[in-house]
Write a protein that holds these residues in place. Structure first.
Motif, mmCIF file in Angstrom:
data_model
loop_
_atom_site.group_PDB
_atom_site.id
_atom_site.type_symbol
_atom_site.label_atom_id
_atom_site.label_comp_id
_atom_site.label_asym_id
_atom_site.label_seq_id
_atom_site.Cartn_x
_atom_site.Cartn_y
_atom_site.Cartn_z
ATOM 1 N N GLU A 49 0.875 -1.324 -0.021
ATOM 2 C CA GLU A 49 0.161 -0.007 -0.011
ATOM 3 C C GLU A 49 0.987 1.266 -0.025
ATOM 4 N N ASP A 50 1.865 1.243 0.841
ATOM 5 C CA ASP A 50 2.967 2.543 0.779
ATOM 6 C C ASP A 50 3.721 2.466 -0.528
ATOM 7 N N GLN A 51 4.084 1.463 -1.181
ATOM 8 C CA GLN A 51 4.681 1.489 -2.441
ATOM 9 C C GLN A 51 3.896 2.259 -3.509
ATOM 10 N N ALA A 52 2.530 1.606 -3.407
ATOM 11 C CA ALA A 52 1.396 2.205 -4.401
ATOM 12 C C ALA A 52 1.219 3.574 -4.266
ATOM 13 N N LYS A 53 1.223 4.161 -2.932
ATOM 14 C CA LYS A 53 0.880 5.573 -2.805
ATOM 15 C C LYS A 53 2.234 6.458 -3.353
ATOM 16 N N ALA A 54 3.490 5.939 -2.958
ATOM 17 C CA ALA A 54 4.556 6.401 -3.409
ATOM 18 C C ALA A 54 4.710 6.585 -5.009
ATOM 19 N N LEU A 55 4.416 5.329 -5.577
ATOM 20 C CA LEU A 55 4.211 5.402 -7.134
ATOM 21 C C LEU A 55 3.256 6.436 -7.658
ATOM 22 N N GLU A 56 2.277 6.645 -7.091
ATOM 23 C CA GLU A 56 1.296 7.661 -7.631
ATOM 24 C C GLU A 56 1.875 8.889 -7.494
ATOM 25 N N ARG A 57 2.527 9.293 -6.260
ATOM 26 C CA ARG A 57 3.044 10.510 -6.244
ATOM 27 C C ARG A 57 3.968 10.972 -7.363
ATOM 28 N N HIS A 58 4.787 9.703 -7.865
ATOM 29 C CA HIS A 58 5.721 10.214 -8.506
ATOM 30 C C HIS A 58 5.254 9.785 -10.397
ATOM 31 N N LEU A 59 4.280 9.498 -10.383
ATOM 32 C CA LEU A 59 3.561 9.463 -11.514
ATOM 33 C C LEU A 59 2.639 10.528 -12.067
ATOM 34 N N GLU A 60 2.716 11.773 -11.091
ATOM 35 C CA GLU A 60 2.254 13.014 -11.433
ATOM 36 C C GLU A 60 3.176 13.990 -12.549
ATOM 37 N N ILE A 61 2.688 14.778 -13.253
ATOM 38 C CA ILE A 61 3.303 15.600 -14.209
ATOM 39 C C ILE A 61 4.488 16.003 -13.962
ATOM 40 N N PHE A 62 5.441 15.782 -14.821
ATOM 41 C CA PHE A 62 6.817 16.178 -14.319
ATOM 42 C C PHE A 62 7.696 16.643 -15.679
ATOM 43 N N ASN A 63 8.200 17.700 -15.529
ATOM 44 C CA ASN A 63 9.119 18.053 -16.799
ATOM 45 C C ASN A 63 10.143 18.984 -16.469
ATOM 46 N N THR A 64 11.284 18.700 -16.748
ATOM 47 C CA THR A 64 12.540 19.580 -16.491
ATOM 48 C C THR A 64 13.747 19.252 -17.394
ATOM 49 N N THR A 65 14.790 19.922 -17.418
ATOM 50 C CA THR A 65 15.957 19.591 -18.153
ATOM 51 C C THR A 65 16.412 18.186 -17.742
ATOM 52 N N PRO A 66 16.997 17.343 -18.497
ATOM 53 C CA PRO A 66 17.039 16.006 -17.931
ATOM 54 C C PRO A 66 18.620 16.191 -17.221
ATOM 55 N N MET A 102 10.998 22.058 -10.574
ATOM 56 C CA MET A 102 11.122 21.701 -11.778
ATOM 57 C C MET A 102 11.086 22.867 -12.655
ATOM 58 N N GLY A 103 10.246 23.618 -12.592
ATOM 59 C CA GLY A 103 10.249 24.992 -13.498
ATOM 60 C C GLY A 103 11.455 25.621 -13.613
ATOM 61 N N PRO A 104 11.779 26.490 -12.202
ATOM 62 C CA PRO A 104 13.046 27.234 -12.060
ATOM 63 C C PRO A 104 14.269 26.512 -12.625
ATOM 64 N N LEU A 105 14.532 25.247 -12.270
ATOM 65 C CA LEU A 105 15.615 24.477 -12.643
ATOM 66 C C LEU A 105 15.781 24.189 -13.994
ATOM 67 N N ALA A 106 14.424 24.110 -14.767
ATOM 68 C CA ALA A 106 14.418 23.781 -16.104
ATOM 69 C C ALA A 106 14.943 24.948 -16.683
ATOM 70 N N GLY A 107 14.571 26.212 -16.298
ATOM 71 C CA GLY A 107 15.003 27.410 -16.953
ATOM 72 C C GLY A 107 16.512 27.745 -16.907
ATOM 73 N N ILE A 108 17.002 27.213 -15.837
ATOM 74 C CA ILE A 108 18.460 27.382 -15.684
ATOM 75 C C ILE A 108 19.170 26.203 -16.632
ATOM 76 N N GLY A 109 18.781 24.995 -16.475
ATOM 77 C CA GLY A 109 19.351 23.962 -17.359
ATOM 78 C C GLY A 109 19.028 24.092 -18.668
ATOM 79 N N ASP A 110 18.256 24.623 -19.166
ATOM 80 C CA ASP A 110 17.839 24.935 -20.829
ATOM 81 C C ASP A 110 19.151 26.081 -21.042
ATOM 82 N N SER A 111 19.215 27.094 -20.089
ATOM 83 C CA SER A 111 20.037 28.249 -20.640
ATOM 84 C C SER A 111 21.241 27.808 -20.599
ATOM 85 N N LEU A 112 21.844 27.024 -19.598
ATOM 86 C CA LEU A 112 23.307 26.376 -19.591
ATOM 87 C C LEU A 112 23.456 25.298 -20.489
#
Length: 266
Positions: A49-66, A102-112
């Motif tokens: 049950e705890d693993q499932a909750k953690a998986l749901e947390r990290h399946l939310e939308i995410f996008n940043t510089t790799p 994820m947003g601010p770091l994506a800006g920094i990562g993309d620029s660099l």
């Protein structure tokens, strides 16, 4: 006490390279992020049950510089560690921190990396390759990837250490609610900035009233700059609140955009 070891962190590091392996337009890099967090989740949570909750947390939308993602992975790994050891830990803080970073770091990562390192490395590599030097492409790969590899290693290391050393103190002093509030505010600012700068919607409508030329877009800009993108963003938010599927929204936006452009409304 559950504790992450070098084995789990090393596995997270190598898995982070697959961040965009299952990129999708609904939640972007979420599958890759969740895949990278699997060793952490399996180590820290023994109950399904705890693993499932953690998986749901990290399946939310995410996008940043790799290149930047190991830093965020390190911080969230530390937060998951605290969550597994402290029943009073606020799990929603994990998602809030991810969203805020994820947003601010994506800006920094993309620029660099996309805007600086890649161009410099390509310029040097192309200049050598144009002279027939085989080291041109090799030098390009080294100049671009070595800094990225170093940033990945240091980001994961210090991101995890920052989380481990700071979260317990923050939790005891009751600062987590303030951090969550700040994180949410920053996330909203980032989304608002993206709507203003990345969403381009204008109308070409022009009317002639008693010989005077009236440009509708100029009037809208005087009332509120970027009014149409803002209204469009609120409309999409309304549809999401009504549980309309992402696929239907995407198809509707494409078809609606074509029709409105064809009849000269947008």
């Amino acid at each position: 006490m559950n504790k992450l070891g070098k084995k789990e962190l090393r596995s997270v590091f190598w898995r982070s390279f697959a961040l965009q392996g299952a990129f999708n337009y609904e939640r972007m890099q979420n599958l890759g992020y969740c895949y990278a967090m699997l060793p952490v989740i399996k180590k820290l949570y023994s109950k399904k049950e705890d693993q499932a909750k953690a998986l749901e947390r990290h399946l939310e939308i995410f996008n940043t510089t790799p290149v930047i993602v190991p830093t965020i992975l390190g911080i969230t790994a530390a937060m998951e560690e605290q969550n597994s050891n402290n029943s009073d830990f606020d799990e929603s803080a994990i998602s809030a921190i991810k969203t805020a970073l994820m947003g601010p770091l994506a800006g920094i990562g993309d620029s660099l990396f996309w805007g600086t390192f890649r161009i410099i490395a390509a310029g040097i590599g192309v200049s050598l390759a144009s002279e027939g030097n085989i080291f041109g492409p090799i030098l390009f790969l080294l100049l671009y990837n070595v800094p990225g590899f170093a940033i990945r290693i240091l980001g994961l290391k210090y991101g995890y250490q920052l989380g481990v050393n700071s979260l317990e103190k923050i939790q005891k002093q009751g600062l987590m609610e303030k951090i969550m509030s700040i994180a949410t505010t920053v996330g909203l600012f980032v989304v608002g900035g993206m709507v203003s700068t990345m969403l381009k919607i204008k109308t070409p409508l022009v009317f002639n009233l008693n010989g005077a030329k009236v440009v509708v877009q100029d009037i809208l800009d005087k009332i509120l700059p970027n009014m149409l993108p803002l209204l469009f963003a609120f409309f999409i938010y309304y549809l999401l609140k009504k549980k309309v599927s992402i696929t239907k929204i995407t198809i509707g936006v494409i078809v609606g955009g074509i029709i409105l452009h064809a009849i000269w409304l947008l």
